[in-house]
Design a protein around this motif. Structure first.
Motif, short mmCIF file in Angstrom:
data_model
loop_
_atom_site.label_atom_id
_atom_site.label_comp_id
_atom_site.label_asym_id
_atom_site.label_seq_id
_atom_site.Cartn_x
_atom_site.Cartn_y
_atom_site.Cartn_z
N ASP A 1 0.97 -1.14 -0.11
CA ASP A 1 -0.18 -0.06 0.17
C ASP A 1 0.70 1.36 0.01
O ASP A 1 0.45 2.19 -0.55
N ILE B 1 1.97 1.79 -3.32
CA ILE B 1 0.78 2.49 -4.35
C ILE B 1 0.73 3.96 -3.76
O ILE B 1 0.36 4.54 -4.72
N THR C 1 -1.73 -3.24 -6.96
CA THR C 1 -3.17 -3.50 -6.57
C THR C 1 -3.76 -4.70 -6.56
O THR C 1 -4.28 -5.36 -5.74
N ARG D 1 -2.03 -6.54 -3.82
CA ARG D 1 -2.51 -6.17 -2.50
C ARG D 1 -3.94 -7.01 -2.25
O ARG D 1 -4.05 -7.40 -1.25
#
Ligand SMILES: [Zn+2]
Length: 238
Positions: free
Chosen positions: A14, A17, A160, A163
């Protein structure tokens, strides 16, 4: 908190990201600035074109004026022989001489404007050349920027997906939900390590009984920033 290593892995993803999105956010403004530069460079060419056009119009206008005045001289000349008296003749001759003198000035003006047209043409060529160079440079930079954005987006997409995999890999739903809620609220990080007795998210000292609870594997939120805490040493050893 058994899920802590999984959460740390999720948080690392995260955080990446988050960093990439932040980088991506500045790109549209940078692109707009380049497009603005391109328009400004174009404006130089347009201005030179307009200058040439105006000079050509003025030249045409002066040339027509000269033509009509020359016709007038010829008309007067042809009338000279119709005149009966010397007085009339000499008056007309004076008038003709004056018109001729005026026309000679007009001729000079027409020549001056022709020279100015040449200068404008040279100016336009230079502006076009300058624009071509700038355009090449700016378009290269825009293309590089677009390429960079595409790569950022591809990386964000891959992260993504990663994740989602991490999220699905057995983190207790309640813990995952809490993590998501804090992440959405904070924007950057949902977890904070406890180092030397302090939360690394907000620097607040974590009270000893909370540290003990952490070490017992309980889920503890920081009293300062609400982030989920984890014992760095414990997690590193786990
Ligand atoms: Zn904190």
């Amino acid at each position: 908190m058994e899920d802590v290593t999984k959460l740390i892995a999720l948080q690392e993803t995260d955080a990446q990201i988050f960093r990439l999105r932040k980088t991506l956010r500045d790109k549209p403004a940078a692109r707009q600035a380049l497009e603005k530069q391109l328009l400004e460079a174009q404006a130089g060419v347009k201005q030179a074109e307009e200058q040439l056009k105006q000079t050509q119009l003025k030249h045409k206008e002066k040339e027509l004026e000269l033509q009509s005045k020359e016709e007038q001289v010829n008309k007067q000349k042809s009338r000279l022989f119709e005149l009966k008296s010397n007085k009339e003749f000499s008056a007309m001759q004076t008038e003709i001489e004056k018109l001729k003198a005026d026309n000679s000035l007009r001729e000079e003006e027409v020549i001056r404007l022709l020279e100015l047209i040449d200068q404008c043409r040279a100016g336009l060529d230079a502006a076009k050349k300058r624009y071509a160079e700038q355009e090449k440079d700016i378009r290269t930079r825009i293309a590089a920027l677009d390429q960079e954005c595409a790569e950022l987006q591809a990386n964000i997409q891959a992260l993504t997906l990663r994740r989602q995999e991490l999220r699905a890999a057995g983190i207790e739903p309640k813990v995952a939900e809490l993590y998501e809620r804090i992440l959405a609220n904070k924007g950057d990080l949902a977890l904070a390590a406890v180092r030397n007795g302090a939360c690394q998210g907000c620097a607040l000292t974590v009270r000893p009984h909370l540290v003990s609870e952490l070490r017992l594997g309980k889920m503890v939120s920081c009293e300062g920033c609400t982030r989920l805490l984890y014992d760095e040493e414990h997690a590193a050893g786990a």
